[in-house]
Enzyme design. Structure first.
Site, short mmCIF file in Angstrom:
data_model
loop_
_atom_site.label_atom_id
_atom_site.label_comp_id
_atom_site.label_asym_id
_atom_site.label_seq_id
_atom_site.Cartn_x
_atom_site.Cartn_y
_atom_site.Cartn_z
N ASP A 1 -7.91 -3.55 2.98
CA ASP A 1 -7.01 -4.52 2.36
C ASP A 1 -7.29 -5.96 2.75
O ASP A 1 -6.66 -6.88 2.22
CB ASP A 1 -5.53 -4.14 2.59
CG ASP A 1 -5.23 -3.65 3.98
OD1 ASP A 1 -6.11 -3.76 4.85
OD2 ASP A 1 -4.11 -3.16 4.21
N HIS B 1 0.42 2.90 11.06
CA HIS B 1 1.79 2.40 11.30
C HIS B 1 2.79 3.49 11.67
O HIS B 1 3.90 3.18 12.10
CB HIS B 1 2.33 1.68 10.07
CG HIS B 1 1.56 0.46 9.68
ND1 HIS B 1 1.29 -0.56 10.57
CD2 HIS B 1 1.01 0.08 8.50
CE1 HIS B 1 0.60 -1.51 9.95
NE2 HIS B 1 0.41 -1.15 8.69
N GLY C 1 5.56 1.74 7.02
CA GLY C 1 4.43 1.06 6.38
C GLY C 1 3.50 1.98 5.62
O GLY C 1 2.28 1.90 5.78
N TYR D 1 -5.58 -1.73 -1.49
CA TYR D 1 -4.68 -1.55 -2.63
C TYR D 1 -5.37 -1.85 -3.96
O TYR D 1 -4.75 -1.76 -5.01
CB TYR D 1 -3.37 -2.33 -2.39
CG TYR D 1 -2.79 -1.82 -1.08
CD1 TYR D 1 -2.13 -0.59 -1.05
CD2 TYR D 1 -3.05 -2.46 0.13
CE1 TYR D 1 -1.71 -0.04 0.15
CE2 TYR D 1 -2.63 -1.92 1.33
CZ TYR D 1 -1.96 -0.71 1.34
OH TYR D 1 -1.55 -0.15 2.53
ZN ZN Z 1 -3.14 -2.60 5.83
#
Ligand code: ZN
Length: 377
Positions: A253, A138, A146, A295
């Site tokens: 993710d 990002h 991001g 995450y």
């Molecule tokens: Zn991501």
């Protein structure tokens, strides 16, 4: 199978890299968890894996970063005093991208790690190079965004262009907005960016409409969705493009159990993350594997450990027990390597959704136009 030579794999890590990368505010300790699991499985033992080279990252310099980024922005990233700077808001160094301890070292080592891996491919020392701390897709030319500060994905593509045509495939849940913007689709371009991602109202980041780079998947995307896109469209495009080097951003993710809780992807089986990456590696084209989002540190470690074992040519058993090591308790309750799918429904297969049809048809048209252009040229 027996006489296919083993791939030469370069794996980038050092204690300093893992330490600096573990301070990333969006993913505290994750780097340490990832590299510790890879190591606990014995994958970094070069006496067992003669095709493996473990190398420390060469820190990226101001000049290295300026190959893509603006000088003033790089000045701000590499500033060694941790105090707030006047230009921080201008450069996105706030909110989800705050300054944090050793930001300068983090940026130089993470971007440097990806470049070290890319250079191993470019210079012919490796067939597959792995930089799990990279994949920061990002970050923009002059702005952090991001959770991403410097865009090592773009820097690696620029380095690999020395080999010829570069294909970038992004498996992260989020759209590879900055990479797609840096290499806009054009039939004559020698860089092709393909980003599988979730898109929806308010979902980060905004996705421009009508871009060939974007392959938006609905919630609950599972192995059957990935298998269909791969088999009926994506592989045709990749083959028609005829890349000389491939970069795969392996953001974790989208896996089941991630706190983002959008897709329901898993590691094993046809269309699983392991299957997709091993099919890319089967092309036997120099390939850079990068990290990205993820995450749940435990699931991200599972994914990237499994992918490392695939690159080394001896895939781990997904039912295997997590070896005893310092982060063992994080792998509760299953204590196995697998990231199995959850119960979420795959919205991509709803009768009233034409999402998959449209993606597959779009990819087939793209592959067709690439093939006919090459015939006519
Ligand atoms: Zn991501």
């Amino acid at each position: 199978m027996g006489d296919v030579p083993q791939r030469r794999v370069t794996y980038v890590v050092s204690n300093e890299l893992a330490h600096a990368s573990s301070l990333l505010p969006s993913n505290p300790k994750r780097s340490a968890v990832v590299h510790s699991l890879v190591k606990a499985y014995g994958l970094l033992d070069s006496t067992k894996n003669s095709n493996l080279r473990v190398v420390a990252p060469v820190a990226a310099t101001h000049k290295d970063l300026c190959v893509y980024h603006d000088g003033d922005f790089v000045d701000a990233l590499l500033a060694t005093d941790a105090s707030k700077h006047e230009t921080d808001a201008l450069f996105g160094l706030e909110d989800d991208c705050p300054r944090f301890p050793n930001l300068a070292r983090y940026v130089s080592l993470v971007s440097g790690g990806t470049l070290t891996a890319a250079h191993a491919l470019r210079d012919g020392f490796a067939d597959v190079a792995i930089a799990w701390d990279g994949g920061r897709h990002h970050a923009q030319k002059a702005r952090a965004a991001g959770f991403c500060y410097a865009n090592d994905c773009i820097l690696s593509i620029m380095a690999l262009r020395k080999l010829g045509r570069v294909l970038y495939i992004d498996l992260d849940l989020h759209f590879a907005d900055a990479v797609a913007a840096a290499f806009p689709f054009s039939p004559s371009s020698n860089v092709l960016v393909l980003s599988l991602h979730h898109a929806g109202p308010g979902f980060y980041p905004a996705v421009p409409s009508g871009s060939s780079s974007t392959l938006p998947l609905l919630a609950g995307a599972s192995t059957t969705t990935f298998a269909r896109i791969w088999n009926e469209g994506l592989e045709l495009v990749c083959k028609a493009f005829k890349p000389d080097a491939v970069v795969v951003q392996c953001g974790a993710d989208g896996l089941a159990g991630d706190p983002c809780n959008v897709w329901n992807w898993s590691l094993g089986g046809s269309g699983g993350m392991g299957d997709i990456v091993s099919r890319v590696l089967d092309w036997r084209i120099p390939t850079l594997l990068l990290g990205g989002g993820g995450y749940s540190s435990a699931n991200t470690a599972r994914a990237w450990t499994y992918l490392t074992s695939i690159a080394l040519g001896s895939p781990l058993d997904l039912e295997s027990h997590i070896p005893d090591h310092v982060f063992f308790p994080l792998f509760a309750p299953s204590f196995t390597l697998d990231v199995a799918p959850g119960n979420a429904r795959d919205e991509n297969w709803r009768n009233d959704s034409h999402q998959l049809e449209e993606i597959v048809r779009g990819l087939q048209a793209l592959a067709g136009s690439m093939a006919s252009r090459q015939e006519s040229s």
